[in-house]
Motif scaffolding. Sequence first.
Motif, short mmCIF file in Angstrom:
data_model
loop_
_atom_site.label_atom_id
_atom_site.label_comp_id
_atom_site.label_asym_id
_atom_site.label_seq_id
_atom_site.Cartn_x
_atom_site.Cartn_y
_atom_site.Cartn_z
N GLY A 110 -50.01 -4.57 -25.77
CA GLY A 110 -49.51 -5.97 -26.54
C GLY A 110 -49.09 -5.97 -27.79
N GLY A 111 -49.05 -4.95 -28.46
CA GLY A 111 -48.59 -4.57 -29.77
C GLY A 111 -47.20 -4.34 -30.05
N THR A 112 -46.57 -3.73 -30.85
CA THR A 112 -45.35 -3.41 -31.24
C THR A 112 -45.14 -2.14 -30.30
N LYS A 113 -44.22 -2.13 -29.36
CA LYS A 113 -44.05 -0.67 -28.66
C LYS A 113 -42.93 0.16 -29.07
N GLN A 114 -43.26 1.15 -29.16
CA GLN A 114 -42.33 2.20 -29.55
C GLN A 114 -41.61 2.80 -28.31
N TYR A 115 -40.07 2.91 -28.50
CA TYR A 115 -39.47 3.31 -27.15
C TYR A 115 -39.51 5.03 -27.46
N LYS A 116 -40.25 5.52 -26.57
CA LYS A 116 -40.43 6.80 -26.53
C LYS A 116 -39.71 7.54 -25.41
N ILE A 117 -38.98 8.44 -25.56
CA ILE A 117 -38.06 8.95 -24.45
C ILE A 117 -38.70 10.44 -24.19
N SER A 118 -38.98 10.43 -22.78
CA SER A 118 -39.74 11.55 -22.21
C SER A 118 -38.73 12.76 -22.07
N SER A 119 -38.90 14.07 -22.00
CA SER A 119 -37.92 14.87 -21.90
C SER A 119 -37.41 15.20 -20.69
N GLY A 120 -37.96 14.68 -19.46
CA GLY A 120 -37.29 14.63 -18.10
C GLY A 120 -36.44 13.39 -17.70
N SER A 121 -36.29 12.41 -18.87
CA SER A 121 -35.49 11.25 -18.40
C SER A 121 -34.03 11.29 -18.95
N THR A 122 -33.55 12.66 -19.37
CA THR A 122 -32.13 12.63 -19.74
C THR A 122 -31.25 12.10 -18.68
N SER A 123 -31.08 12.76 -17.76
CA SER A 123 -29.96 12.36 -16.44
C SER A 123 -29.92 10.78 -16.34
N LYS A 124 -31.46 10.24 -16.29
CA LYS A 124 -31.55 8.79 -15.90
C LYS A 124 -30.94 7.96 -17.06
N ILE A 125 -31.23 8.51 -18.22
CA ILE A 125 -30.68 7.60 -19.35
C ILE A 125 -29.27 7.75 -19.58
N GLN A 126 -28.52 9.08 -19.31
CA GLN A 126 -27.35 9.07 -19.35
C GLN A 126 -26.30 8.51 -18.16
N PHE A 127 -27.05 8.24 -17.06
CA PHE A 127 -26.46 7.71 -15.95
C PHE A 127 -26.59 6.16 -16.18
N ARG A 128 -27.66 5.65 -16.60
CA ARG A 128 -27.90 4.28 -16.86
C ARG A 128 -26.79 3.89 -17.95
N ILE A 129 -26.44 4.55 -19.06
CA ILE A 129 -25.23 4.16 -20.01
C ILE A 129 -23.84 4.25 -19.26
N LEU A 130 -23.80 5.50 -18.48
CA LEU A 130 -22.46 5.30 -17.65
C LEU A 130 -22.29 4.08 -16.86
N ASP A 131 -23.34 3.89 -16.10
CA ASP A 131 -23.29 2.65 -15.13
C ASP A 131 -22.81 1.40 -16.15
N SER A 132 -23.51 1.32 -17.40
CA SER A 132 -23.35 0.13 -18.04
C SER A 132 -21.93 0.27 -18.74
N VAL A 133 -21.36 1.26 -19.13
CA VAL A 133 -20.34 1.37 -19.93
C VAL A 133 -19.08 1.13 -18.85
N ASN A 134 -19.30 1.59 -17.44
CA ASN A 134 -18.10 1.61 -16.75
C ASN A 134 -18.25 -0.02 -16.01
N VAL A 135 -19.35 -0.70 -16.26
CA VAL A 135 -19.39 -2.28 -15.94
C VAL A 135 -18.43 -2.72 -16.88
N LEU A 136 -18.80 -2.48 -18.16
CA LEU A 136 -17.95 -3.23 -19.34
C LEU A 136 -16.39 -2.75 -19.36
N ARG A 137 -16.16 -1.57 -18.88
CA ARG A 137 -14.74 -1.31 -18.95
C ARG A 137 -14.07 -2.04 -17.70
N GLN A 138 -14.92 -2.30 -16.49
CA GLN A 138 -14.38 -2.77 -15.53
C GLN A 138 -14.01 -4.24 -15.92
N ALA A 139 -14.86 -4.97 -16.67
CA ALA A 139 -14.78 -6.35 -17.21
C ALA A 139 -13.35 -6.56 -18.16
#
Length: 173
Positions: A23-52
């Motif tokens: 319930g308090g302020t949460k800190q966004y902590k990136i786990s070592s195994g989430s690199t590709s997940k984050i990169q593909f999430r950004i790629l998908d988001s960037v491509n949606v913005l580019r398409q628009a």
Amino acid sequence: MRSIAILLVAALGLAACGAPGGGGTKQYKISSGSTSKIQFRILDSVNVLRQAAGAAPVELSAQLNAAAATHSRDMALQNRPWHFGSDGSSPLDRVARVGYSGTLAGENISETYETEIETLGAWMEQDDTRNVILDPNAQDMGFAWFQENNGKIWWTLVMGSRLGNVQLADVQG
């Protein structure tokens, strides 16, 4: 169409945040195994913005990811967000060092405690950084970060073009 793209990025950002623990302020902590997940999430988001915006989609480039990762770590070591490395290197130098055969289209950087989607949203609010993301000449993207123990994240997004005759479009922060 642009409003739809911004709403989609905001929704992805909320999904990326997850539920705070305790319930308090949460800190966004990136786990070592989430690199590709984050990169593909950004790629998908960037491509949606580019398409628009009427721009063609970009692809992740391992070489540009490496250039972005090197710069994110170096910014943390220097404790300042800027486009020059501690060795005096420019974004052009870093892209060449990793063997990228295309041309740098632009680089966005950020020093924040925010998620990757929140950072992308902030970049989209500024003309100079938005222009890097939506550059119609860009075909490749690199995205990486370095997170300090205190939670601060140094983000770097690099856009490149495989076209040999495209000049440096923009380098912004």
